[in-house]
Design a protein around this motif. Structure first.
Motif, PDB file in Angstrom:
ATOM      1  N   LEU A 294       0.832  -1.200   0.000  1.00  0.00           N
ATOM      2  CA  LEU A 294       0.000   0.000   0.000  1.00  0.00           C
ATOM      3  C   LEU A 294       0.867   1.250   0.000  1.00  0.00           C
ATOM      4  O   LEU A 294       0.637   2.188  -0.792  1.00  0.00           O
ATOM      5  CB  LEU A 294      -0.928  -0.013   1.216  1.00  0.00           C
ATOM      6  CG  LEU A 294      -1.673   1.287   1.546  1.00  0.00           C
ATOM      7  CD1 LEU A 294      -2.576   1.688   0.388  1.00  0.00           C
ATOM      8  CD2 LEU A 294      -2.469   1.117   2.839  1.00  0.00           C
TER       9      LEU A 294
ATOM     10  N   ARG B 159       2.577   1.819  -3.353  1.00  0.00           N
ATOM     11  CA  ARG B 159       1.644   2.320  -4.368  1.00  0.00           C
ATOM     12  C   ARG B 159       1.344   3.800  -4.156  1.00  0.00           C
ATOM     13  O   ARG B 159       1.238   4.570  -5.112  1.00  0.00           O
ATOM     14  CB  ARG B 159       0.342   1.500  -4.335  1.00  0.00           C
ATOM     15  CG  ARG B 159       0.486   0.086  -4.879  1.00  0.00           C
ATOM     16  CD  ARG B 159      -0.787  -0.710  -4.608  1.00  0.00           C
ATOM     17  NE  ARG B 159      -0.681  -2.081  -5.072  1.00  0.00           N
ATOM     18  CZ  ARG B 159      -1.159  -2.530  -6.234  1.00  0.00           C
ATOM     19  NH1 ARG B 159      -1.774  -1.683  -7.060  1.00  0.00           N
ATOM     20  NH2 ARG B 159      -1.023  -3.788  -6.574  1.00  0.00           N
ATOM     21  N   ILE B 160       1.187   4.191  -2.890  1.00  0.00           N
ATOM     22  CA  ILE B 160       0.939   5.604  -2.590  1.00  0.00           C
ATOM     23  C   ILE B 160       2.124   6.462  -3.041  1.00  0.00           C
ATOM     24  O   ILE B 160       1.953   7.526  -3.650  1.00  0.00           O
ATOM     25  CB  ILE B 160       0.661   5.789  -1.087  1.00  0.00           C
ATOM     26  CG1 ILE B 160      -0.711   5.200  -0.733  1.00  0.00           C
ATOM     27  CG2 ILE B 160       0.729   7.264  -0.704  1.00  0.00           C
ATOM     28  CD1 ILE B 160      -1.012   5.179   0.746  1.00  0.00           C
TER      29      ILE B 160
ATOM     30  N   THR C  43       2.142   7.306  -6.746  1.00  0.00           N
ATOM     31  CA  THR C  43       0.927   7.909  -7.303  1.00  0.00           C
ATOM     32  C   THR C  43       1.252   8.915  -8.403  1.00  0.00           C
ATOM     33  O   THR C  43       2.141   9.755  -8.256  1.00  0.00           O
ATOM     34  CB  THR C  43       0.123   8.635  -6.197  1.00  0.00           C
ATOM     35  OG1 THR C  43      -0.265   7.689  -5.208  1.00  0.00           O
ATOM     36  CG2 THR C  43      -1.125   9.288  -6.777  1.00  0.00           C
TER      37      THR C  43
ATOM     38  N   VAL D  55      -3.509  11.644   1.431  1.00  0.00           N
ATOM     39  CA  VAL D  55      -2.839  10.450   0.912  1.00  0.00           C
ATOM     40  C   VAL D  55      -1.382  10.401   1.370  1.00  0.00           C
ATOM     41  O   VAL D  55      -0.857   9.319   1.678  1.00  0.00           O
ATOM     42  CB  VAL D  55      -2.961  10.403  -0.626  1.00  0.00           C
ATOM     43  CG1 VAL D  55      -2.077   9.309  -1.213  1.00  0.00           C
ATOM     44  CG2 VAL D  55      -4.421  10.170  -1.033  1.00  0.00           C
TER      45      VAL D  55
ATOM     46  N   TRP E  99      -1.432   9.115   4.765  1.00  0.00           N
ATOM     47  CA  TRP E  99      -1.746   7.680   4.698  1.00  0.00           C
ATOM     48  C   TRP E  99      -0.488   6.864   4.417  1.00  0.00           C
ATOM     49  O   TRP E  99      -0.268   5.812   5.025  1.00  0.00           O
ATOM     50  CB  TRP E  99      -2.781   7.473   3.594  1.00  0.00           C
ATOM     51  CG  TRP E  99      -3.455   6.137   3.560  1.00  0.00           C
ATOM     52  CD1 TRP E  99      -3.475   5.186   4.534  1.00  0.00           C
ATOM     53  CD2 TRP E  99      -4.229   5.621   2.479  1.00  0.00           C
ATOM     54  NE1 TRP E  99      -4.227   4.100   4.123  1.00  0.00           N
ATOM     55  CE2 TRP E  99      -4.700   4.350   2.866  1.00  0.00           C
ATOM     56  CE3 TRP E  99      -4.587   6.108   1.220  1.00  0.00           C
ATOM     57  CZ2 TRP E  99      -5.504   3.552   2.030  1.00  0.00           C
ATOM     58  CZ3 TRP E  99      -5.398   5.334   0.399  1.00  0.00           C
ATOM     59  CH2 TRP E  99      -5.843   4.065   0.798  1.00  0.00           C
TER      60      TRP E  99
ATOM     61  N   PRO F 145      -4.595   3.343  -4.609  1.00  0.00           N
ATOM     62  CA  PRO F 145      -5.016   3.852  -3.298  1.00  0.00           C
ATOM     63  C   PRO F 145      -5.496   5.293  -3.363  1.00  0.00           C
ATOM     64  O   PRO F 145      -6.495   5.656  -2.733  1.00  0.00           O
ATOM     65  CB  PRO F 145      -3.745   3.727  -2.450  1.00  0.00           C
ATOM     66  CG  PRO F 145      -2.926   2.691  -3.110  1.00  0.00           C
ATOM     67  CD  PRO F 145      -3.212   2.830  -4.579  1.00  0.00           C
TER      68      PRO F 145
ATOM     69  N   SER G  88      -8.815   2.328   4.501  1.00  0.00           N
ATOM     70  CA  SER G  88      -7.844   1.230   4.546  1.00  0.00           C
ATOM     71  C   SER G  88      -8.535  -0.119   4.596  1.00  0.00           C
ATOM     72  O   SER G  88      -8.047  -1.103   4.021  1.00  0.00           O
ATOM     73  CB  SER G  88      -6.926   1.377   5.765  1.00  0.00           C
ATOM     74  OG  SER G  88      -6.158   2.556   5.692  1.00  0.00           O
TER      75      SER G  88
ATOM     76  N   TRP H  56      -9.396  -0.971   1.164  1.00  0.00           N
ATOM     77  CA  TRP H  56      -8.211  -1.295   0.376  1.00  0.00           C
ATOM     78  C   TRP H  56      -7.650  -2.663   0.744  1.00  0.00           C
ATOM     79  O   TRP H  56      -7.389  -3.500  -0.130  1.00  0.00           O
ATOM     80  CB  TRP H  56      -7.123  -0.229   0.563  1.00  0.00           C
ATOM     81  CG  TRP H  56      -5.879  -0.608  -0.178  1.00  0.00           C
ATOM     82  CD1 TRP H  56      -4.781  -1.262   0.322  1.00  0.00           C
ATOM     83  CD2 TRP H  56      -5.658  -0.455  -1.577  1.00  0.00           C
ATOM     84  NE1 TRP H  56      -3.885  -1.506  -0.682  1.00  0.00           N
ATOM     85  CE2 TRP H  56      -4.393  -1.024  -1.860  1.00  0.00           C
ATOM     86  CE3 TRP H  56      -6.391   0.120  -2.609  1.00  0.00           C
ATOM     87  CZ2 TRP H  56      -3.867  -1.029  -3.147  1.00  0.00           C
ATOM     88  CZ3 TRP H  56      -5.859   0.119  -3.886  1.00  0.00           C
ATOM     89  CH2 TRP H  56      -4.610  -0.453  -4.150  1.00  0.00           C
TER      90      TRP H  56
ATOM     91  N   ASN I 261      -9.712  -5.442  -0.369  1.00  0.00           N
ATOM     92  CA  ASN I 261      -9.960  -5.383  -1.813  1.00  0.00           C
ATOM     93  C   ASN I 261     -11.461  -5.489  -2.114  1.00  0.00           C
ATOM     94  O   ASN I 261     -11.901  -6.323  -2.905  1.00  0.00           O
ATOM     95  CB  ASN I 261      -9.192  -6.491  -2.539  1.00  0.00           C
ATOM     96  CG  ASN I 261      -9.115  -6.236  -4.049  1.00  0.00           C
ATOM     97  OD1 ASN I 261      -9.380  -5.143  -4.520  1.00  0.00           O
ATOM     98  ND2 ASN I 261      -8.760  -7.274  -4.800  1.00  0.00           N
TER      99      ASN I 261
END
Length: 422
Positions: free
Chosen positions: A53, A56-57, A60, A84, A87, A298, A333, A336, A339
């Motif tokens: 996670l 991926r953030i 972005t 974000v 996060w 995300p 979250s 996420w 899923n």
């Protein structure tokens, strides 16, 4: 690379991706057996999923800034970037996980699907059994702050005789409940399953509550009239008369003769139909297509949810005035890490109906109108929809996520709403 080495590498990669897509949850079987088995449930999301996670953030790709100075084009770039970034760098999922694991969690199978739920029994005698259903884009997290006030009222200004036993399920396709593998899990089906759940827990008499989808489910339960359902409380009632619904659907002016409050309700719904309902239109028509993007990004998931939190909280368009960043991200979250962006959206496709149009309910019903709700249901409309209206109140605080925003007030409303049914 040799053939067998490539095969081994591909196998390891596939296994790692599967781990990230499907978090591990420890379960232990309770004393119940057979088809009615209720199993203890404990959450333990793999660290690899959390690391994925954050990666991926960090990667972005952001769009350009909005071309207006307000939120008419959606979530503003500066606001979502701050959320974000927090996060991906500061937010701690383990604290959220601990909140849930501190409560008695269970899972049981109903009609072939696993239903995860929290079940808290009050220490007070003769507590009233109450099942509360969350909505979208909410989850069990939006209900946690009412657990204390409802199950232990003496610690929150209430009386022992105000106590409830609480059952808080995750809807099919949401949170840690199972994801339907076929069609048919609509609000009617969920309503039937909730009666099975309450009876399986040993409750022969109970009440039901809900907001957003939870209101729809509670209404369906009232329509079905299962033996033992004493009454319902909803904070997003379905009251819109047929002539008003027709005008809204056709883009026509409000019918003549509406009161001040009825005109205000019409205008709120008119805005939703014309400008605020795009999110629902996508989920009603193309939940799977939408889910691909929300399941992969995300930032995309956060912005989609943050948009509705800003609009639907009683906050003047800034959800962080009534909810903390951590509270908002606990909810996002959960979607996420499980899923469930696509599977939760499937409920809109399954339902495909207007959830504001008037219902025809004779079961004892209670309604609280919160000022930040999508529309404020007038009492005149409410009485025509809920024919045995045992409680109606308009309060001065709280929005669409009433239990999350104003837990003490929400608990007080439920105590008053169900008092006559004890």
């Amino acid at each position: 690379m040799k053939k067998n080495q490539r095969y081994l590498a591909n196998t390891l990669i596939t296994g790692a991706l599967a781990l990230l897509a499907t978090p591990i949850f420890a379960q232990s079987v309770s004393a119940t057996k057979g088809a009615d088995q209720i199993r203890h449930f404990h959450i333990n999301v793999p660290q690899a999923a959390i690391a994925d996670l954050r990666q991926r953030i960090a990667a972005t790709r952001w769009p350009e800034k909005e071309t207006v100075k307000d939120q008419t084009q959606g979530v503003q770039l500066e606001k979502i970037q701050k959320l974000v970034k927090y996060w991906g760098t500061t937010y701690d999922w383990r604290k959220a996980e601990a909140k849930l694991n501190a409560l008695p969690q269970f899972i049981t199978t109903i009609d072939g699907l696993d239903i995860q739920f929290v079940h808290i029994k009050s220490k007070h005698k003769n507590a009233m059994p109450l099942i509360i259903t969350h909505g979208w884009p909410g989850s069990i997290f939006e209900l946690l702050k009412i657990v204390g006030p409802l199950t232990d009222p003496t610690a929150y200004g209430g009386r022992a005789e105000d106590a409830f036993d609480l059952v808080l399920p995750s809807m099919p396709g949401y949170g840690f409940s199972g994801k339907p593998q076929g069609t048919g899990w609509d609000a009617d089906h969920i309503a039937t399953a909730w009666d099975v759940l309450m009876k399986r827990l040993g409750y022969q008499h109970y009440v039901a509550q809900g907001g957003d989808w939870g209101s729809v489910v509670a209404d369906k339960m009232a329509h079905q009239k299962p033996a033992g359902l004493l009454g319902i409380h909803v904070n997003m009632p379905a009251t819109v008369p047929a002539d008003v619904a027709k005008a809204l659907n056709n883009g026509e002016p409000a019918p003549a003769g509406l009161s001040v409050k009825e005109k205000a309700a019409f205008e709120s719904l008119n805005y939703l139909y014309k400008k605020g309902g795009g999110y629902a239109a996508m989920m009603v028509t193309r939940p799977q297509t939408l889910g691909y993007g929300l399941s992969d990004s995300p930032a995309g998931l956060a912005s989609f949810f943050y948009d509705k939190l800003n609009e639907w909280t009683f906050s003047g368009g800034d959800a962080e005035k009534v909810l903390t960043k951590d509270e908002i991200l606990d909810d996002i979250s959960l979607y996420w890490l499980t899923n469930t962006a696509a599977s939760s959206a499937q409920l809109y496709w399954e339902n495909n109906a207007n959830n504001f149009n008037a219902v025809d309910i004779s079961v004892p019903a209670a309604v609280t109108v919160f000022p930040g709700e999508i529309y404020q249901a007038p009492k005149s409309w409410t009485e025509r929809s809920y024919h045995n209206l045992i409680y109606f109140n308009e309060v001065s605080k709280g929005g669409h996520f009433a239990a999350w925003e104003e837990p003490q007030l929400f608990a007080e409303e439920l105590r008053a709403a169900f008092k006559s049914l004890r």
